[in-house]
Motif scaffolding. Structure first.
Motif, PDB file in Angstrom:
ATOM      1  N   SER A   1      46.279  19.487  67.047  1.00 33.67           N
ATOM      2  CA  SER A   1      46.652  20.577  66.091  1.00 33.67           C
ATOM      3  C   SER A   1      45.339  21.077  65.666  1.00 33.67           C
ATOM      4  CB  SER A   1      47.467  19.802  65.101  1.00 33.67           C
ATOM      5  OG  SER A   1      46.630  19.040  64.304  1.00 33.67           O
ATOM      6  N   ARG A   2      45.722  22.311  65.047  1.00 28.07           N
ATOM      7  CA  ARG A   2      44.717  23.099  64.474  1.00 28.07           C
ATOM      8  C   ARG A   2      44.206  22.302  63.212  1.00 28.07           C
ATOM      9  NH1 ARG A   2      46.022  29.586  64.062  1.00 28.07           N
ATOM     10  NH2 ARG A   2      46.048  29.785  66.498  1.00 28.07           N
ATOM     11  N   ALA A   3      44.989  21.634  62.214  1.00 24.91           N
ATOM     12  CA  ALA A   3      44.627  20.833  61.367  1.00 24.91           C
ATOM     13  C   ALA A   3      43.472  19.627  61.742  1.00 24.91           C
ATOM     14  CB  ALA A   3      45.620  20.233  60.595  1.00 24.91           C
ATOM     15  N   GLU A   4      43.940  18.907  63.087  1.00 22.09           N
ATOM     16  CA  GLU A   4      43.095  17.893  63.401  1.00 22.09           C
ATOM     17  C   GLU A   4      41.718  18.463  64.077  1.00 22.09           C
ATOM     18  OE1 GLU A   4      46.217  14.837  65.499  1.00 22.09           O
ATOM     19  OE2 GLU A   4      46.010  16.709  66.423  1.00 22.09           O
ATOM     20  N   ILE A   5      41.928  19.544  64.527  1.00 22.13           N
ATOM     21  CA  ILE A   5      40.653  20.200  64.998  1.00 22.13           C
ATOM     22  C   ILE A   5      39.486  20.372  63.736  1.00 22.13           C
ATOM     23  CG2 ILE A   5      39.293  22.270  65.837  1.00 22.13           C
ATOM     24  CD1 ILE A   5      41.840  22.176  67.781  1.00 22.13           C
ATOM     25  N   ARG A   6      40.249  21.032  62.801  1.00 24.28           N
ATOM     26  CA  ARG A   6      39.468  21.463  61.615  1.00 24.28           C
ATOM     27  C   ARG A   6      38.704  20.219  60.876  1.00 24.28           C
ATOM     28  NH1 ARG A   6      43.146  23.716  58.917  1.00 24.28           N
ATOM     29  NH2 ARG A   6      43.804  22.046  57.580  1.00 24.28           N
ATOM     30  N   ASP A   7      39.635  19.273  60.950  1.00 24.93           N
ATOM     31  CA  ASP A   7      39.098  17.840  60.286  1.00 24.93           C
ATOM     32  C   ASP A   7      37.763  17.482  61.067  1.00 24.93           C
ATOM     33  OD1 ASP A   7      40.971  18.219  58.048  1.00 24.93           O
ATOM     34  OD2 ASP A   7      42.372  16.563  59.105  1.00 24.93           O
ATOM     35  N   ARG A   8      38.020  17.378  62.423  1.00 27.79           N
ATOM     36  CA  ARG A   8      36.808  16.860  63.057  1.00 27.79           C
ATOM     37  C   ARG A   8      35.563  17.803  63.127  1.00 27.79           C
ATOM     38  NH1 ARG A   8      41.502  14.893  65.172  1.00 27.79           N
ATOM     39  NH2 ARG A   8      41.650  12.893  66.296  1.00 27.79           N
TER      40      ARG A   8
ATOM     41  N   SER B   1      31.536  28.528  69.030  1.00 24.06           N
ATOM     42  CA  SER B   1      33.129  28.332  69.215  1.00 24.06           C
ATOM     43  C   SER B   1      33.666  27.413  68.369  1.00 24.06           C
ATOM     44  CB  SER B   1      33.265  28.329  70.735  1.00 24.06           C
ATOM     45  OG  SER B   1      32.275  27.251  71.014  1.00 24.06           O
ATOM     46  N   MET B   2      32.742  26.700  67.654  1.00 17.21           N
ATOM     47  CA  MET B   2      33.395  25.737  66.733  1.00 17.21           C
ATOM     48  C   MET B   2      33.818  26.026  65.362  1.00 17.21           C
ATOM     49  SD  MET B   2      30.494  23.039  65.760  1.00 17.21           S
ATOM     50  CE  MET B   2      31.581  22.127  64.644  1.00 17.21           C
ATOM     51  N   LYS B   3      33.497  27.564  65.017  1.00 17.16           N
ATOM     52  CA  LYS B   3      33.867  28.075  63.543  1.00 17.16           C
ATOM     53  C   LYS B   3      35.350  28.038  63.605  1.00 17.16           C
ATOM     54  CE  LYS B   3      31.568  30.813  61.156  1.00 17.16           C
ATOM     55  NZ  LYS B   3      31.350  32.031  60.492  1.00 17.16           N
ATOM     56  N   TRP B   4      35.865  27.875  62.443  1.00 20.39           N
ATOM     57  CA  TRP B   4      37.573  28.055  62.323  1.00 20.39           C
ATOM     58  C   TRP B   4      37.734  28.884  61.284  1.00 20.39           C
ATOM     59  CZ3 TRP B   4      34.377  23.966  60.991  1.00 20.39           C
ATOM     60  CH2 TRP B   4      34.302  23.559  59.519  1.00 20.39           C
ATOM     61  N   VAL B   5      36.786  29.873  60.689  1.00 20.41           N
ATOM     62  CA  VAL B   5      36.921  30.840  59.782  1.00 20.41           C
ATOM     63  C   VAL B   5      35.879  31.876  59.784  1.00 20.41           C
ATOM     64  CG1 VAL B   5      38.210  29.598  57.899  1.00 20.41           C
ATOM     65  CG2 VAL B   5      35.702  29.610  57.927  1.00 20.41           C
ATOM     66  N   ASN B   6      36.056  33.089  59.677  1.00 16.14           N
ATOM     67  CA  ASN B   6      35.401  34.079  59.626  1.00 16.14           C
ATOM     68  C   ASN B   6      34.107  34.115  60.510  1.00 16.14           C
ATOM     69  OD1 ASN B   6      36.405  34.974  57.163  1.00 16.14           O
ATOM     70  ND2 ASN B   6      35.153  33.627  55.850  1.00 16.14           N
TER      71      ASN B   6
ATOM     72  N   LEU C   1      39.990  29.931  71.151  1.00 17.73           N
ATOM     73  CA  LEU C   1      39.833  29.087  72.138  1.00 17.73           C
ATOM     74  C   LEU C   1      41.141  28.244  72.279  1.00 17.73           C
ATOM     75  CD1 LEU C   1      38.275  27.411  74.419  1.00 17.73           C
ATOM     76  CD2 LEU C   1      37.148  26.179  72.456  1.00 17.73           C
ATOM     77  N   HIS C   2      41.816  27.687  71.216  1.00 18.87           N
ATOM     78  CA  HIS C   2      42.792  26.928  71.164  1.00 18.87           C
ATOM     79  C   HIS C   2      43.896  27.563  71.786  1.00 18.87           C
ATOM     80  CE1 HIS C   2      46.036  24.373  69.248  1.00 18.87           C
ATOM     81  NE2 HIS C   2      45.313  23.431  69.786  1.00 18.87           N
ATOM     82  N   ALA C   3      44.369  28.702  71.338  1.00 18.28           N
ATOM     83  CA  ALA C   3      45.262  29.624  71.762  1.00 18.28           C
ATOM     84  C   ALA C   3      45.036  30.224  73.046  1.00 18.28           C
ATOM     85  CB  ALA C   3      45.666  30.652  70.722  1.00 18.28           C
ATOM     86  N   GLY C   4      44.018  30.873  73.341  1.00 19.90           N
ATOM     87  CA  GLY C   4      43.704  31.483  74.497  1.00 19.90           C
ATOM     88  C   GLY C   4      43.766  30.691  75.898  1.00 19.90           C
TER      89      GLY C   4
END
Length: 270
Positions: A92-99, A127-132, A139-142
């Motif tokens: 999930s996005r939350a799991e990715i963001r936490d890691r 590619s690991m930036k989750w904001v701005n 990457l996760h969606a596409g």
């Protein structure tokens, strides 16, 4: 020889009517690329359906196709590309963001993020930036949808050779032509005359073929007006990605330098 259609895709991880995925379609004739039209896709399912269109085509997609090897190895994720992307898609996005946040928090100021080899020469965000910008979500969606569609991902994953997907980055080409001037914003308050003038200069430079790609953009008067008037810059970004794809389509190995890490990938023209 069958003429290949060239596409440029300005991707968003949360497409909707107000902010769709923009697709520029063009055809190359020698050093001229003529814009055939722009399409809006307002959902990820519409994007998946679009990817299934038969070839031959080459597309430049403004989303990352890989992750920094340093990050992948640190997290103990698979180092086989297909297995890595499958694992990434399963989180999930939350799991990715936490890691990713834990990785950054353990590192010194100024070196929080890991980077791919192509990031610095392209001037691109990791590619690991989750904001701005939230490129990790792009990457996760596409990328899983590209893999599911069976398109050919040169250097990463063999697929249908008549449908070729390349990682593009419009900002790389834009900066070559107008420097660091900002030419777009989704915020109404930031849609200034200065950005309008920058878009005008960018379109002029593309039509005159002033980039090292050696390609000239051919537009109708209406297309030119529409690209300049679109303050979001999404249509213009799709056109920039289209030109990058048109150039790469004629290069050996689609312009991948030798020895590129398939986990990380490469940005066209970096």
């Amino acid at each position: 020889m069958t003429m290949r259609t060239i596409f440029g895709i300005d991707f968003t991880s949360a497409p909707r009517c107000a902010k769709p995925i923009r697709v520029a379609e063009g055809h190359r004739h020698g050093s001229v690329v003529r814009l055939a039209g722009l399409t809006a896709l307002d959902s990820l399912d519409a994007f998946s359906a679009w990817l299934a269109r038969p070839g031959p085509w080459v597309g430049g997609f403004d989303l990352p196709f890989g992750l920094p090897r340093e990050l992948v190895e640190h997290l103990g994720w698979p180092t086989d590309y297909t297995a890595l992307m499958s694992h990434y898609a399963s989180l999930s996005r939350a799991e990715i963001r936490d890691r990713f946040a834990a990785f950054c928090n353990a590192r010194p100021v100024g070196a929080k993020f890991a980077h791919r080899a192509c990031d610095a020469p392209a001037g691109a965000s990791t590619s690991m930036k989750w904001v701005n910008p939230p490129v990790a979500w792009m990457l996760h969606a596409g990328l899983p949808r590209l893999i599911a569609a069976g398109v050919h991902l040169p250097g990463h994953l063999a697929g249908d050779p008549s449908r070729v997907a390349l990682e593009a980055y419009p900002g790389l080409l834009a900066r070559e032509l107008i420097g660091r001037r900002s030419y777009k914003s989704d915020s109404k308050a930031a849609q200034t005359p200065e950005r309008l003038i920058a878009r005008l200069g960018l379109v002029d430079a593309l039509e005159q073929g002033r980039s090292r790609l050696g390609l000239r953009l051919k537009l109708s008067h209406a297309q030119r007006d529409a690209l300049v008037a679109d303050a979001s810059g999404d249509g213009l970004d799709a056109v920039l990605a289209m030109l990058q794809a048109a150039w790469a389509a004629e290069q050996p190995d689609y312009s991948w330098p030798p020895g590129v890490d398939p986990i990380e990938g490469w940005i066209v023209g970096a």
